[in-house]
Design a protein around this motif. Structure first.
Motif, PDB file in Angstrom:
ATOM      1  N   HIS A  84       4.763 -26.794  -2.945  1.00 21.60           N
ATOM      2  CA  HIS A  84       4.724 -25.334  -3.018  1.00 21.60           C
ATOM      3  C   HIS A  84       3.733 -24.874  -4.069  1.00 21.60           C
ATOM      4  CE1 HIS A  84       8.364 -25.103  -0.579  1.00 21.60           C
ATOM      5  NE2 HIS A  84       8.982 -25.915  -1.412  1.00 21.60           N
ATOM      6  N   THR A  85       3.147 -23.726  -3.821  1.00 22.96           N
ATOM      7  CA  THR A  85       2.478 -22.975  -4.863  1.00 22.96           C
ATOM      8  C   THR A  85       3.085 -21.578  -4.871  1.00 22.96           C
ATOM      9  OG1 THR A  85       0.711 -22.101  -3.447  1.00 22.96           O
ATOM     10  CG2 THR A  85       0.333 -24.245  -4.482  1.00 22.96           C
ATOM     11  N   VAL A  86       3.023 -20.922  -6.005  1.00 23.09           N
ATOM     12  CA  VAL A  86       3.558 -19.565  -6.087  1.00 23.09           C
ATOM     13  C   VAL A  86       2.659 -18.634  -5.282  1.00 23.09           C
ATOM     14  CG1 VAL A  86       4.053 -17.629  -7.626  1.00 23.09           C
ATOM     15  CG2 VAL A  86       4.636 -19.954  -8.324  1.00 23.09           C
ATOM     16  N   ASN A  87       3.251 -17.851  -4.409  1.00 25.61           N
ATOM     17  CA  ASN A  87       2.502 -16.813  -3.704  1.00 25.61           C
ATOM     18  C   ASN A  87       2.963 -15.443  -4.190  1.00 25.61           C
ATOM     19  OD1 ASN A  87       5.031 -16.872  -2.469  1.00 25.61           O
ATOM     20  ND2 ASN A  87       4.258 -16.763  -0.388  1.00 25.61           N
ATOM     21  N   PHE A  88       2.264 -14.417  -3.758  1.00 24.27           N
ATOM     22  CA  PHE A  88       2.505 -13.109  -4.345  1.00 24.27           C
ATOM     23  C   PHE A  88       2.692 -12.007  -3.311  1.00 24.27           C
ATOM     24  CE2 PHE A  88      -0.239 -15.539  -7.287  1.00 24.27           C
ATOM     25  CZ  PHE A  88       0.666 -15.698  -8.318  1.00 24.27           C
ATOM     26  N   PRO A  89       3.539 -12.214  -2.315  1.00 20.32           N
ATOM     27  CA  PRO A  89       3.857 -11.075  -1.457  1.00 20.32           C
ATOM     28  C   PRO A  89       4.639 -10.036  -2.257  1.00 20.32           C
ATOM     29  CG  PRO A  89       5.325 -12.907  -0.980  1.00 20.32           C
ATOM     30  CD  PRO A  89       4.295 -13.423  -1.937  1.00 20.32           C
ATOM     31  N   ASP A  90       4.596  -8.811  -1.802  1.00 19.91           N
ATOM     32  CA  ASP A  90       5.317  -7.736  -2.478  1.00 19.91           C
ATOM     33  C   ASP A  90       6.795  -7.859  -2.098  1.00 19.91           C
ATOM     34  OD1 ASP A  90       6.199  -5.476  -3.694  1.00 19.91           O
ATOM     35  OD2 ASP A  90       5.212  -4.079  -2.330  1.00 19.91           O
ATOM     36  N   LEU A  91       7.580  -8.484  -2.959  1.00 18.72           N
ATOM     37  CA  LEU A  91       8.974  -8.778  -2.640  1.00 18.72           C
ATOM     38  C   LEU A  91       9.954  -8.037  -3.542  1.00 18.72           C
ATOM     39  CD1 LEU A  91       8.858 -12.613  -1.891  1.00 18.72           C
ATOM     40  CD2 LEU A  91       8.825 -10.702  -0.280  1.00 18.72           C
ATOM     41  N   THR A 112      16.806  -3.641   5.469  1.00 14.69           N
ATOM     42  CA  THR A 112      17.931  -4.575   5.619  1.00 14.69           C
ATOM     43  C   THR A 112      17.557  -5.820   6.427  1.00 14.69           C
ATOM     44  OG1 THR A 112      18.706  -3.393   7.589  1.00 14.69           O
ATOM     45  CG2 THR A 112      19.655  -2.735   5.458  1.00 14.69           C
ATOM     46  N   GLU A 113      16.343  -5.861   7.009  1.00 14.32           N
ATOM     47  CA  GLU A 113      15.954  -6.972   7.869  1.00 14.32           C
ATOM     48  C   GLU A 113      14.655  -7.593   7.369  1.00 14.32           C
ATOM     49  OE1 GLU A 113      15.642  -5.341  11.763  1.00 14.32           O
ATOM     50  OE2 GLU A 113      17.801  -5.125  12.044  1.00 14.32           O
ATOM     51  N   PHE A 114      14.369  -8.813   7.885  1.00 15.27           N
ATOM     52  CA  PHE A 114      13.175  -9.538   7.483  1.00 15.27           C
ATOM     53  C   PHE A 114      12.404 -10.007   8.717  1.00 15.27           C
ATOM     54  CE2 PHE A 114      16.576 -10.362   4.397  1.00 15.27           C
ATOM     55  CZ  PHE A 114      16.016  -9.755   3.277  1.00 15.27           C
ATOM     56  N   TYR A 115      11.090 -10.149   8.552  1.00 12.84           N
ATOM     57  CA  TYR A 115      10.274 -10.680   9.637  1.00 12.84           C
ATOM     58  C   TYR A 115      10.574 -12.167   9.837  1.00 12.84           C
ATOM     59  CZ  TYR A 115       7.439  -6.444   9.637  1.00 12.84           C
ATOM     60  OH  TYR A 115       7.018  -5.141   9.744  1.00 12.84           O
ATOM     61  N   TYR A 172       9.818 -11.471   4.163  1.00 14.35           N
ATOM     62  CA  TYR A 172       9.096 -10.201   4.126  1.00 14.35           C
ATOM     63  C   TYR A 172       9.990  -9.110   4.719  1.00 14.35           C
ATOM     64  CZ  TYR A 172       4.751 -12.875   3.372  1.00 14.35           C
ATOM     65  OH  TYR A 172       3.775 -13.695   2.872  1.00 14.35           O
ATOM     66  N   PRO A 173      10.348  -8.112   3.933  1.00 17.39           N
ATOM     67  CA  PRO A 173      11.213  -7.058   4.476  1.00 17.39           C
ATOM     68  C   PRO A 173      10.518  -6.255   5.579  1.00 17.39           C
ATOM     69  CG  PRO A 173      11.180  -7.002   2.066  1.00 17.39           C
ATOM     70  CD  PRO A 173      10.083  -7.913   2.500  1.00 17.39           C
ATOM     71  N   VAL A 174      11.292  -5.843   6.568  1.00 18.08           N
ATOM     72  CA  VAL A 174      10.792  -4.921   7.589  1.00 18.08           C
ATOM     73  C   VAL A 174      10.888  -3.521   6.991  1.00 18.08           C
ATOM     74  CG1 VAL A 174      11.086  -4.037   9.924  1.00 18.08           C
ATOM     75  CG2 VAL A 174      11.553  -6.454   9.434  1.00 18.08           C
ATOM     76  N   ARG A 175       9.748  -2.987   6.572  1.00 16.47           N
ATOM     77  CA  ARG A 175       9.707  -1.728   5.836  1.00 16.47           C
ATOM     78  C   ARG A 175       9.225  -0.585   6.728  1.00 16.47           C
ATOM     79  NH1 ARG A 175       7.225  -5.385   1.342  1.00 16.47           N
ATOM     80  NH2 ARG A 175       8.753  -5.291  -0.344  1.00 16.47           N
ATOM     81  N   ASN A 176       9.705   0.585   6.446  1.00 19.29           N
ATOM     82  CA  ASN A 176       9.312   1.804   7.148  1.00 19.29           C
ATOM     83  C   ASN A 176       7.886   2.170   6.744  1.00 19.29           C
ATOM     84  OD1 ASN A 176       8.944   4.468   8.035  1.00 19.29           O
ATOM     85  ND2 ASN A 176      11.122   4.946   7.813  1.00 19.29           N
ATOM     86  N   SER A 177       6.980   2.265   7.708  1.00 18.60           N
ATOM     87  CA  SER A 177       5.571   2.517   7.416  1.00 18.60           C
ATOM     88  C   SER A 177       5.302   3.932   6.917  1.00 18.60           C
ATOM     89  CB  SER A 177       4.721   2.240   8.660  1.00 18.60           C
ATOM     90  OG  SER A 177       5.112   3.086   9.731  1.00 18.60           O
ATOM     91  N   PRO A 215       0.268  -7.356   9.431  1.00 18.21           N
ATOM     92  CA  PRO A 215       0.304  -6.072   8.709  1.00 18.21           C
ATOM     93  C   PRO A 215       1.387  -6.009   7.646  1.00 18.21           C
ATOM     94  CG  PRO A 215       1.182  -5.849  10.941  1.00 18.21           C
ATOM     95  CD  PRO A 215       0.542  -7.194  10.865  1.00 18.21           C
ATOM     96  N   MET A 216       2.447  -6.795   7.802  1.00 17.51           N
ATOM     97  CA  MET A 216       3.525  -6.747   6.813  1.00 17.51           C
ATOM     98  C   MET A 216       3.098  -7.337   5.480  1.00 17.51           C
ATOM     99  SD  MET A 216       3.790 -10.041   7.392  1.00 17.51           S
ATOM    100  CE  MET A 216       4.605 -10.565   8.878  1.00 17.51           C
ATOM    101  N   SER A 217       1.993  -8.077   5.472  1.00 18.00           N
ATOM    102  CA  SER A 217       1.549  -8.737   4.248  1.00 18.00           C
ATOM    103  C   SER A 217       0.423  -7.976   3.565  1.00 18.00           C
ATOM    104  CB  SER A 217       1.075 -10.158   4.570  1.00 18.00           C
ATOM    105  OG  SER A 217      -0.060 -10.116   5.415  1.00 18.00           O
ATOM    106  N   ARG A 218       0.322  -6.674   3.818  1.00 20.58           N
ATOM    107  CA  ARG A 218      -0.801  -5.910   3.278  1.00 20.58           C
ATOM    108  C   ARG A 218      -0.797  -5.877   1.754  1.00 20.58           C
ATOM    109  NH1 ARG A 218       2.937  -2.726   5.493  1.00 20.58           N
ATOM    110  NH2 ARG A 218       3.895  -1.026   4.316  1.00 20.58           N
ATOM    111  N   HIS A 219       0.348  -6.148   1.127  1.00 19.19           N
ATOM    112  CA  HIS A 219       0.395  -6.161  -0.327  1.00 19.19           C
ATOM    113  C   HIS A 219       0.346  -7.581  -0.881  1.00 19.19           C
ATOM    114  CE1 HIS A 219       1.050  -1.964   0.002  1.00 19.19           C
ATOM    115  NE2 HIS A 219       2.270  -2.061   0.468  1.00 19.19           N
ATOM    116  N   ASN A 220       0.007  -8.539  -0.031  1.00 19.21           N
ATOM    117  CA  ASN A 220      -0.166  -9.905  -0.534  1.00 19.21           C
ATOM    118  C   ASN A 220      -1.291  -9.956  -1.559  1.00 19.21           C
ATOM    119  OD1 ASN A 220       1.746 -10.896   1.301  1.00 19.21           O
ATOM    120  ND2 ASN A 220       0.587 -12.778   1.561  1.00 19.21           N
ATOM    121  N   TYR A 221      -1.284 -10.995  -2.326  1.00 22.82           N
ATOM    122  CA  TYR A 221      -2.358 -11.242  -3.276  1.00 22.82           C
ATOM    123  C   TYR A 221      -3.678 -11.313  -2.509  1.00 22.82           C
ATOM    124  CZ  TYR A 221      -4.535 -13.545  -7.319  1.00 22.82           C
ATOM    125  OH  TYR A 221      -5.318 -13.867  -8.389  1.00 22.82           O
ATOM    126  N   GLN A 222      -4.661 -10.521  -2.909  1.00 20.16           N
ATOM    127  CA  GLN A 222      -5.883 -10.377  -2.132  1.00 20.16           C
ATOM    128  C   GLN A 222      -7.055 -11.179  -2.677  1.00 20.16           C
ATOM    129  OE1 GLN A 222      -5.675  -8.635   0.652  1.00 20.16           O
ATOM    130  NE2 GLN A 222      -3.575  -8.019   0.224  1.00 20.16           N
TER     131      GLN A 222
END
Length: 700
Positions: free
Chosen positions: A258-265, A410-413, A387-392, A452-459
């Motif tokens: 593993h390496t640390v990743n940076f999704p917006d969690l 309340t849900e995840f991809y 990754y949470p299923v977020r309201n756009s 699209p759910m990962s738009r806040h991932n480390y870029q």
């Protein structure tokens, strides 16, 4: 993969639980621990439960102190041993209601087949504690339960997800800072993982490298072990003290790390409070009342323990903090799963890619990249996470208004929808904490638009990922010697990248005439070969300059947010480095190895490597102006799959034991780690028995 977080403000600080013993009945005579010449345990058991009991016992023999610290975190009692810093962790454990998360899910979320494994693990710890009462840190802790073990996993994954840094932002009065939490200039986490399949290697074999960066000492430093059973368990790798299986390693069929990743969690919500009632907040047009609990802490201050009382709040979103009259709630997937332990164990036993992927589907790890290779020539990378299923309709990159169920996810991809790569034509995968959209060869990377759910991932890429790609591009076919050279590379790319500064290259382009008092250090940096070798004088200047830049960026938040660093501040950092070296060493011409030391007990040694080099080393101030290696390169595992099976070559930063009187306290440091050498290992029982220098049953 580095689990670290800044302390909450001091002003934040100013239960003892009864647990039942386990019912697992492991017979220690069914377990044999074989210690090799380096003291590394190879544990054989008749059943999987036997092997995990043996792991608990061997880990306790080698590092019961740090193993207990992780258990004390689960009990909310670290403050009684570590003082203020431990009490902060204790408060966080209760603020996040980690124990309640486990207790409410354990009956449904832990499978009946895995529960005996956990019971065997805590039995091994409890039996060791009973046999060695002089090593027990606090009364009333043992026996521990499987709940205690799982709480530790919940807290660790919550910290990995970034909740601690978000909490720190609240107390830094920057709750809505637009930069990702992972870009804090004091963040020293990092790891390297890469693999090549047979099409890309000169000998047609599969190569894999696991090089996680962690603190070199403490409760999240790597511990190496090999666990085997007659039920199919056979895995060699590393774990943290208190881990109930291998976290990153290899079995006869596959290897992963593993390496640390940076999704917006982590999402932060500012609650709309009732002016007539300070504990009521508006939600979906109604006033709801915050849940309030009294938190009782004990803090070691010198020879005494002081009782401290605090409050912990909870809203419909989750844990809630009050700061300057405002209330902020946090929501993170890490508090919605307790399956990390079971998922890692299932990964240990996976026999092929399909079974490994199914293990990832368990969803116990709310974050962490996965780099994978197997003997069937399969390569795989995933920016794994819940990754949470977020309201756009909402801007999730900023603080949210906590007044509507429309932004309470309340849900995840599903796993299939996270960024990932399988068997790329380029023949390799990698991640070095860089963006998931650069994880293999050009043309084979996942496309951001597909996720699209990962738009806040480390870029961003970083020095390690850029340098790795430079080296790979030079070789059409990779030899084993190339693999070793890649891992031990101590050079920055031609254009040095500092992840929290967009104009980092300006540091090397300063004018000597503009700053005559530091003209020579400026020239040294400009002409520097960008290598972090122990004999490099320019590397020593850069190290102190880098740490000064990070410190100033942290203090002057605008520099960090805007990612633009003034030239005058670059010059100030070089001036600081020059003065520090002159004051402490009598000259600014000091080799890096004289400044930077790897310390173990009463011994210290010169060590190379710099922040964000592939051979990474982060340091902290030590004594006499020197720096002490704190985090970076530690456990390294090379794996080669061929027609002859699996060959592994490993090294750990110090050794197998945390006891200063042990011959394995620093033997690997002196003979393997510092010289850049490794030890050879295989997984067959016959090989283990042949290379054992001591074999015994737990308790003997």
């Amino acid at each position: 993969m580095h689990l670290t977080w800044r302390s909450f403000p001091l002003g934040l600080l100013f239960f003892n639980l009864t647990v039942s013993s386990t019912f697992c009945q492991v017979n220690p005579t069914d377990i044999t621990i074989h210690r090799d010449e380096w003291g590394v345990p190879h544990i054989m058991g008749k059943t999987d439960a036997d092997a995990i009991y043996g792991l608990a016992w061997a880990n306790s023999e080698d590092d019961f102190y740090n193993l207990q610290l992780n258990l004390l975190m689960a009990r909310g009692r670290q403050g009684e041993v570590l003082g203020k810093n431990g009490a902060i962790v204790d408060y966080a454990t209760q603020l996040l209601r980690a124990r309640e998360q486990v207790e409410s899910r354990i009956a449904t979320d832990i499978s009946p087949s895995y529960r005996p494994i956990l019971e065997a693990y805590v039995q091994g710890i409890n039996d060791y504690a009973a046999a060695h009462p002089e090593e027990v840190l606090l009364d009333g802790v043992f026996p521990v339960s499987i709940t205690d073990a799982l709480v530790g996993y919940v807290m660790s994954t919550a910290f990995l997800s970034g909740i601690a840094a978000n909490i720190v932002n609240i107390f830094d009065d920057a709750p809505d800072a637009p930069t990702p939490w992972s870009l804090r200039p004091d963040d020293t986490r990092g790891s390297n993982g890469f693999a090549f399949n047979s099409r890309r290697t000169a000998d047609g074999q599969v190569y894999f490298v696991s090089n996680s960066h962690q603190p070199v000492e403490g409760p999240t430093a790597w511990y190496e072990a090999h666990i085997m059973s007659e039920e199919g368990l056979n895995c060699h790798g590393a774990l943290f003290p208190g881990g109930a299986s291998i976290f990153a390693g290899a079995n006869p069929n596959l290897a992963w790390m593993h390496t640390v990743n940076f999704p917006d969690l982590v999402d932060v919500y500012e609650l709309e409070m009732n002016p007539e009632n300070k504990l009521q907040y508006r939600f979906d047009g109604e006033w709801k009342t915050l849940e309030v609990r009294k938190v009782k802490l004990k803090v070691k201050v010198g020879p005494v323990k002081i009782g401290v009382k605090r409050k912990a709040h909870w809203s419909v979103y989750g844990p809630t903090l009050e700061h300057k009259g405002k209330f902020y709630s946090f929501r993170t997937p890490a508090l919605h799963t307790i399956k990390a332990a079971e998922q890692w164990f299932t990964m240990n036993k996976a026999r092929n890619y399909t079974e490994f992927y199914d293990a990832l589907r368990i969803g116990g790890l709310p974050s962490l990249n996965v780099i994978y290779a197997d003997r069937r020539d399969t390569l795989f990378y995933a920016s794994n996470g819940l990754y949470p299923v977020r309201n756009s309709d909402f801007d999730w990159s900023r603080i949210l208004k906590g007044n509507t169920s429309n932004n309470r996810w309340t849900e995840f991809y599903p796993l299939e929808e996270v960024p990932q790569v399988l068997c790329p034509p380029s023949g390799y995968v990698f991640n070095m904490n860089n963006t998931p959209f650069n994880s293999t060869g050009p043309g084979d990377n996942p496309r951001r638009s597909d996720f699209p759910m990962s738009r806040h991932n480390y870029q961003f890429d970083n020095n390690r990922s850029l340098r790795f790609q430079e080296m790979v591009a030079e070789k059409a076919q990779i030899t084993w010697d190339d693999l070793l050279r890649f891992k031990y590379d101590d050079r920055y790319p031609d254009s040095v990248f500092i992840y929290f500064i967009a104009n980092a290259q300006d540091l090397f382009d300063l004018s000597e005439t503009d700053y005559p008092d530091i003209a020579e250090p400026i020239r040294m940096l400009r002409e520097w070969d960008r290598r972090g070798t122990p004999d490099s004088e320019a590397a020593a200047i850069f190290a102190l300059t880098f740490y000064r830049i990070a410190e100033r960026a942290r203090e002057a938040h605008a520099y960090f947010v805007n990612r633009e660093y003034p030239h005058a501040e670059f010059a100030e950092a070089i001036r600081y480095a020059k003065k520090q070296l002159e004051r402490k060493f009598g000259s600014y011409r000091v080799p890096l190895g004289e400044l930077q030391r790897l310390v173990r007990g009463d011994h210290d040694y010169p060590v190379g490597g710099l922040p964000d080099q592939i051979r990474t080393m982060y340091c902290k101030p030590w004594k006499e102006g020197k720096l002490r290696a704190d985090a970076g390169d530690c456990y390294i595992q090379f794996v080669r799959f061929s027609e002859n099976g699996v060959d592994m070559y490993t090294t750990n930063v110090f050794g197998a034991s945390n006891h200063s009187e042990s011959p394995h306290y620093k033997d690997q440091m002196e003979k393997l780690f510092l010289p850049g050498k490794t030890r050879h290992c295989r997984l067959e029982k016959a090989w283990v028995r042949e290379h054992a220098v001591r074999s015994y049953h737990p308790g003997e």
